[in-house]
Design a protein around this motif. Structure first.
Motif, PDB file in Angstrom:
ATOM      1  N   GLY A 181       0.826  -1.204   0.000  1.00 37.33           N
ATOM      2  CA  GLY A 181       0.000   0.000   0.000  1.00 37.33           C
ATOM      3  C   GLY A 181       0.859   1.251   0.000  1.00 37.33           C
ATOM      4  N   ASP A 182       0.518   2.203   0.903  1.00 36.87           N
ATOM      5  CA  ASP A 182       1.321   3.426   0.977  1.00 36.87           C
ATOM      6  C   ASP A 182       2.525   3.270   1.892  1.00 36.87           C
ATOM      7  OD1 ASP A 182       0.274   3.523   3.556  1.00 36.87           O
ATOM      8  OD2 ASP A 182      -0.954   5.307   3.197  1.00 36.87           O
ATOM      9  N   GLY A 183       2.619   2.125   2.592  1.00 35.39           N
ATOM     10  CA  GLY A 183       3.780   1.853   3.433  1.00 35.39           C
ATOM     11  C   GLY A 183       3.851   2.685   4.693  1.00 35.39           C
ATOM     12  N   GLU A 184       2.761   3.376   5.049  1.00 34.91           N
ATOM     13  CA  GLU A 184       2.801   4.254   6.215  1.00 34.91           C
ATOM     14  C   GLU A 184       2.470   3.541   7.526  1.00 34.91           C
ATOM     15  OE1 GLU A 184       3.998   7.327   6.424  1.00 34.91           O
ATOM     16  OE2 GLU A 184       4.585   6.990   4.343  1.00 34.91           O
ATOM     17  N   ASN A 185       2.099   2.254   7.455  1.00 35.99           N
ATOM     18  CA  ASN A 185       1.909   1.511   8.705  1.00 35.99           C
ATOM     19  C   ASN A 185       3.252   1.378   9.422  1.00 35.99           C
ATOM     20  OD1 ASN A 185       2.448  -0.337   6.390  1.00 35.99           O
ATOM     21  ND2 ASN A 185       2.585  -1.882   8.019  1.00 35.99           N
ATOM     22  N   HIS A 207      10.352   2.616  16.637  1.00 37.96           N
ATOM     23  CA  HIS A 207       9.484   2.098  15.577  1.00 37.96           C
ATOM     24  C   HIS A 207       9.753   2.873  14.296  1.00 37.96           C
ATOM     25  CE1 HIS A 207       7.061   5.227  17.678  1.00 37.96           C
ATOM     26  NE2 HIS A 207       6.736   5.586  16.450  1.00 37.96           N
ATOM     27  N   LEU A 208       9.336   2.282  13.189  1.00 34.87           N
ATOM     28  CA  LEU A 208       9.510   2.919  11.888  1.00 34.87           C
ATOM     29  C   LEU A 208       8.414   2.463  10.949  1.00 34.87           C
ATOM     30  CD1 LEU A 208      12.519   1.337   9.915  1.00 34.87           C
ATOM     31  CD2 LEU A 208      11.079   0.119  11.536  1.00 34.87           C
ATOM     32  N   SER A 209       8.213   3.219   9.873  1.00 33.70           N
ATOM     33  CA  SER A 209       7.197   2.861   8.889  1.00 33.70           C
ATOM     34  C   SER A 209       7.717   1.745   7.994  1.00 33.70           C
ATOM     35  CB  SER A 209       6.827   4.076   8.038  1.00 33.70           C
ATOM     36  OG  SER A 209       7.920   4.455   7.218  1.00 33.70           O
TER      37      SER A 209
END
Length: 282
Positions: free
Chosen positions: A177-181, A213-215
């Protein structure tokens, strides 16, 4: 302490065995093969030659010491059944002491803000068995502890380096997807220190262990740089078609609150984050 470690030749178990021995504990490690036995000996631990299905051997090993840390798991479809039988055998043989089992961040509710240990996902779906696995330990007659690692990295192994290898094989590092998780992370040696702290304290209950944490897009950008391949997006359906239902976890959020483990005296000492770690080992 005299600690029996399952998975002692594996990624987390190896770091844990070395950490416990460095802190003055005796470690006996489960070893399924001659190669695993050599790895366990190399850490300075005493091999226990058996597998997760050798219930009598597991029971004897668990009964002989002060505690068990369970980090082993099969990669087969009967993983839940094997885990249930193995843990039941070990707990049933213990007259006291401590039993620490390992589950994971997907046990928590998907969230981009930190969630506590009590904020868990519904007990259904492919990983519903984790709820039962945790309850089996927490409701036992011994001191029960659950550790839920997030994305573990460091020392050139584990899931992050498998992502690098997969990206190199595919010729591209893909986020969903947008990878923002977002996912919490922890260095494997910091995780090992958390296990040690929990063994050495009177702690009970579930604990999240994370250093940040990171996206997913940032994770896969670092993976792509390490694999020297481009980075691109694809859909969740495409990811599942290529890698099975487990790919759906990389599309979820798993950001963990670490207040409880910090109150037990732990803080990250080694990890600098996945991008820095991959740059230093590239």
């Amino acid at each position: 302490m005299d600690i029996f470690v399952t998975g002692a030749s594996g990624y987390i178990g190896s770091a844990l065995s070395r950490t416990l021995i460095a802190r003055g504990h005796r470690v006996r490690g489960l070893a399924r093969t001659p190669l695993a036995e050599a790895v366990v000996r190399g850490h300075g631990a005493e091999p226990v030659r058996a597998s997760l299905t050798d219930l009598d051997a597991l029971a004897r090993a668990a009964a002989e010491g002060d505690g068990v840390v369970h980090t082993a798991a099969t990669e087969t479809a009967d993983r839940a059944e094997v885990d249930r039988a193995a843990v039941t055998a070990m707990l049933g043989a213990m007259a006291g002491g401590v039993f620490i089992t390992t589950t994971g961040a997907p046990r928590t509710r998907s969230s981009r803000t930190p969630v506590t240990e009590d904020d868990t996902a519904p007990a259904d779906g492919p990983l519903a068995w984790l709820a039962e696995a945790e309850a089996r330990v927490l409701d036992s007659r011994v001191r029960g502890v659950v550790v839920r690692p997030p994305m573990v990295y460091g020392d050139g192994g584990g899931p992050v380096h498998r992502l690098v290898a997969q990206a190199a094989a595919d010729g591209v590092a893909r986020y969903i997807g947008d990878g923002e998780n977002r996912w919490s992370t922890v260095h494997v040696r910091d995780l090992a220190l958390a296990y040690a702290r929990l063994l050495e304290s009177p702690a009970t209950g579930a604990f999240h262990v994370a250093d940040g944490h990171l996206s997913l897009v940032d994770l896969m950008t670092a993976v792509g740089a390490a694999a020297a391949v481009p980075v691109a997006a694809w859909s969740l359906d495409e990811a599942i078609a290529a890698h099975g239902w487990g790919a759906s976890f990389l599309a979820a959020d798993a950001v963990l609150d670490t207040t409880r483990i910090q109150a037990a005296g732990w803080s990250p000492a080694i990890g600098r984050g996945i991008p820095d770690d991959l740059m230093s080992t590239a």
